[in-house]
Design a protein around this motif. Structure first.
Motif, short mmCIF file in Angstrom:
data_model
loop_
_atom_site.label_atom_id
_atom_site.label_comp_id
_atom_site.label_asym_id
_atom_site.label_seq_id
_atom_site.Cartn_x
_atom_site.Cartn_y
_atom_site.Cartn_z
N PHE A 1 0.81 -1.19 0.20
CA PHE A 1 -0.04 0.03 -0.15
C PHE A 1 0.91 1.15 0.03
N SER A 2 0.83 2.06 -1.04
CA SER A 2 1.64 3.35 -1.19
C SER A 2 0.67 4.53 -1.73
N LEU A 3 1.38 5.67 -1.34
CA LEU A 3 0.73 6.90 -1.72
C LEU A 3 0.63 7.20 -3.31
N LYS A 4 1.63 6.77 -3.77
CA LYS A 4 1.84 6.91 -5.16
C LYS A 4 2.06 5.54 -5.94
N PRO A 5 1.94 5.43 -7.35
CA PRO A 5 2.00 4.04 -8.02
C PRO A 5 3.51 3.73 -8.14
N ASP A 6 4.23 3.51 -6.99
CA ASP A 6 5.60 3.10 -7.09
C ASP A 6 5.75 2.40 -5.52
N MET A 7 6.60 1.28 -5.67
CA MET A 7 6.80 0.65 -4.50
C MET A 7 7.62 1.09 -3.27
N GLU A 8 8.27 2.39 -3.63
CA GLU A 8 8.93 3.00 -2.45
C GLU A 8 8.06 3.41 -1.51
N ASP A 9 8.53 3.52 -0.12
CA ASP A 9 7.62 3.88 1.03
C ASP A 9 6.12 3.21 1.07
N ALA A 10 6.27 1.89 0.80
CA ALA A 10 5.04 1.21 0.85
C ALA A 10 4.99 0.17 2.25
N ASP A 11 3.88 0.13 2.68
CA ASP A 11 3.40 -0.64 3.80
C ASP A 11 3.04 -2.13 2.96
N VAL A 12 3.96 -3.17 3.23
CA VAL A 12 3.96 -4.46 2.77
C VAL A 12 3.49 -5.63 3.54
N LEU A 13 2.58 -6.36 3.17
CA LEU A 13 1.93 -7.44 3.61
C LEU A 13 2.23 -8.82 2.89
N ALA A 14 3.07 -9.82 3.52
CA ALA A 14 3.41 -10.86 2.57
C ALA A 14 3.41 -12.19 2.85
N CYS A 15 3.43 -13.12 2.21
CA CYS A 15 3.48 -14.50 2.49
C CYS A 15 4.34 -15.04 1.66
N ALA A 16 5.68 -15.50 2.48
CA ALA A 16 6.72 -16.17 1.84
C ALA A 16 6.99 -17.62 2.19
N LEU A 17 7.59 -18.36 1.14
CA LEU A 17 7.87 -19.67 1.70
C LEU A 17 9.06 -19.80 2.32
N HIS A 18 9.37 -20.51 3.41
CA HIS A 18 10.52 -20.56 4.01
C HIS A 18 11.35 -21.28 3.10
N PRO A 19 12.73 -20.87 2.88
CA PRO A 19 13.71 -21.43 2.10
C PRO A 19 14.02 -22.81 2.44
N SER A 20 13.89 -23.14 3.46
CA SER A 20 14.43 -24.67 3.95
C SER A 20 13.22 -25.72 4.02
N THR A 21 12.29 -25.11 4.63
CA THR A 21 11.12 -26.26 4.89
C THR A 21 9.76 -25.67 3.89
N GLN A 22 10.04 -24.88 2.87
CA GLN A 22 8.86 -24.60 1.71
C GLN A 22 7.43 -24.42 2.35
N THR A 23 7.44 -24.14 3.68
CA THR A 23 6.07 -23.65 4.35
C THR A 23 5.99 -22.14 4.41
N PRO A 24 4.63 -21.77 3.99
CA PRO A 24 4.45 -20.33 3.85
C PRO A 24 4.67 -19.62 5.42
N VAL A 25 5.19 -18.50 5.32
CA VAL A 25 5.39 -17.76 6.45
C VAL A 25 4.78 -16.19 6.09
N ILE A 26 3.60 -16.01 7.13
CA ILE A 26 2.99 -14.77 7.10
C ILE A 26 3.87 -13.58 7.63
N LEU A 27 4.18 -12.47 7.17
CA LEU A 27 4.97 -11.40 7.73
C LEU A 27 4.63 -10.11 7.11
N ASP A 28 5.12 -9.00 7.98
CA ASP A 28 4.97 -7.62 7.82
C ASP A 28 6.27 -6.95 7.66
#
Length: 460
Positions: A79-106
């Motif tokens: 979520f950003s004030l302008k159409p660019d990723m800089e200064d954005a609040d990011v909500l993500a779901c990433a696969l753990h590199p070792s276990t390949q299980t999704p991890v939800i992160l802020d």
């Protein structure tokens, strides 16, 4: 536990509420009021990406999120004030590199940059997370206003930016952290939305910066490997073919078209990066970014100066005409052309790193190298045939001649017999060999520089 201890425990819990906010249960309703999906209207099970947002049934101060993405590394919404990723609040779901299980992160992106940082306080309420059939699916809740300075108050108007990335996440200080998305540029909503109140579907598209950067690249490739190389070829090799000054008319027209095309491309990239702290610059964290920018400025400056020099050239018969020929043709002409070809290749590689990387390689760069090599080989073949045609002319029986060449009218006439036939043929063949040798040398130098640049990019 006595009353005093209960009081102390309550105070401690209250002080920690900012770090461990009370998480509501996931809403029972399956309807999301704000949807961003590709393709539009797709079912979450077969979307390239899907984002659904709704107000939590149990606590209206929280929003429920559902994210689905076709990715092997991580998915995220910014979520950003302008159409660019800089200064954005990011909500993500990433696969753990070792276990390949999704991890939800802020996380969040630094202002005036794209570097992603994991939030010190993880204000996320995970519900479900899974990875199957090449898709990451996560549901979670987050407070509309967490009070965390690293988070945005989601009761506001923001551009939504969704990324689905195959590049694996990283482990930093024991925590899963997002890696740079590289080529898989986030799609950005065409207008702002309020995550806390907006209803309906959101349409997304590639950001204008990506589109204009592509336009910049196309214009520069047309301006240099196509137009400029052709213009230089006519000046260097077509004088005997296009007599009476026609070679010069073609050379001038093509080079002016090259200048116009390059000028438009030069302006377009500044427009594409107008929102940056320093307009026109790709974020200058890599030396190659700086090199591309500096080389681009130099090439454009030479491209403007060279025709101005031509306007003030002396007459072809002037004693010091050779100074103009060396400066305009060799130093600036060939030098600028070689530098421009290298810089175009560098720009292609940078574009891949930032917007369009394919399977971790530099596919577009190698296509460009092949394209430029094809043009040079084509020029070399034409030159070889031209040499053979001119050699046939030298077999005409003559006893001895001296030829007078008019640079103004581009005509040749026999003046007086003086030089023997064999000597004349040797002289003219030597001149052809010299021109051909210069062309091959330039081809070798340019090719070597571009291969070296490609090797450097491969390990960067």
């Amino acid at each position: 536990m006595n009353t005093h201890s209960l009081f102390i425990f309550a105070l401690v819990c209250s002080s920690l509420r900012g770090a461990f906010s009370k998480c509501p249960r996931q809403s029972l309703s399956s309807e999301y009021r704000l949807i961003n999906a590709l393709p539009a209207g797709c079912d979450p099970s077969n979307c390239d990406y899907y984002l659904g947002i709704r107000t939590n049934d149990e606590d209206p101060e929280f929003l429920d999120f559902m994210m689905v993405g076709k990715a092997q590394g991580w998915i995220a919404i910014g979520f950003s004030l302008k159409p660019d990723m800089e200064d954005a609040d990011v909500l993500a779901c990433a696969l753990h590199p070792s276990t390949q299980t999704p991890v939800i992160l802020d996380a969040y992106n630094i202002p005036n940059d794209h570097e992603n940082i994991r939030d010190t306080i993880q204000n996320m309420c995970p519900h479900t997370a899974n990875f199957s059939n090449g898709r990451i699916t996560c549901t979670f809740s987050r407070a509309i206003n967490t009070g965390d300075p690293q988070d945005k108050d989601l009761n506001g108007d923001y551009y939504e930016q969704f990324a689905a990335v195959d590049k694996p996440a990283a482990i930093v200080s024991g925590n899963v952290t997002l890696t740079y998305h590289g080529s898989q540029t986030p799609l950005i909503s065409k207008s702002t939305v309020n995550p806390a109140t907006t209803n309906g579907s959101v349409s997304s598209s590639s950001p204008l910066r990506v589109i204009l950067t592509r336009v910049h690249g196309i214009l520069m490739v047309v301006a240099w490997p196509v137009l400029a190389v052709t213009g230089i070829f006519f000046a260097a090799w077509m004088k005997p073919v296009l007599r009476n000054g026609w070679w010069f008319q073609v050379h001038r027209a093509i080079m002016m078209l090259s200048l116009f095309t390059a000028g438009v491309g030069f302006l377009v990239i500044f427009v594409a990066n107008k929102d940056y702290t320093i307009p026109g610059l790709i974020p200058l964290k890599r030396p190659l970014n700086i090199a591309h920018f500096v080389m681009g400025i130099l090439v454009m400056l030479f491209h403007i100066v060279n025709p101005i020099i031509a306007i003030f050239r002396c007459k072809p018969t002037a004693q010091r005409r050779w100074i103009f020929n060396v400066l305009h043709g060799t130093v600036i002409g060939f030098g600028m052309g070689t530098l421009a070809l290298v810089n175009c290749g560098l720009g292609v590689a940078l574009f891949e790193d930032i917007f369009a990387q394919i399977a971790g390689g530099h596919t577009l760069l190698w296509v460009y190298l092949g394209f430029v090599s094809f043009i040079f080989v084509l020029v070399a073949v034409v030159v070889m045939f031209k040499m053979k045609e001119e050699e046939k002319l030298f077999t005409i029986p003559v006893r001895s001649i001296v030829m007078k060449y008019s640079a103004k009218e581009h005509t040749t006439e026999i003046v007086t017999p003086l030089i023997e036939k064999d000597s004349l043929q040797t002289l003219l063949k030597s001149q052809l060999a010299l021109r051909y040798g210069v062309m091959i040398a330039l081809l070798s130098v340019t090719g070597s520089m571009m291969v070296a640049m490609a090797s450097l990019l491969a390990i960067s």
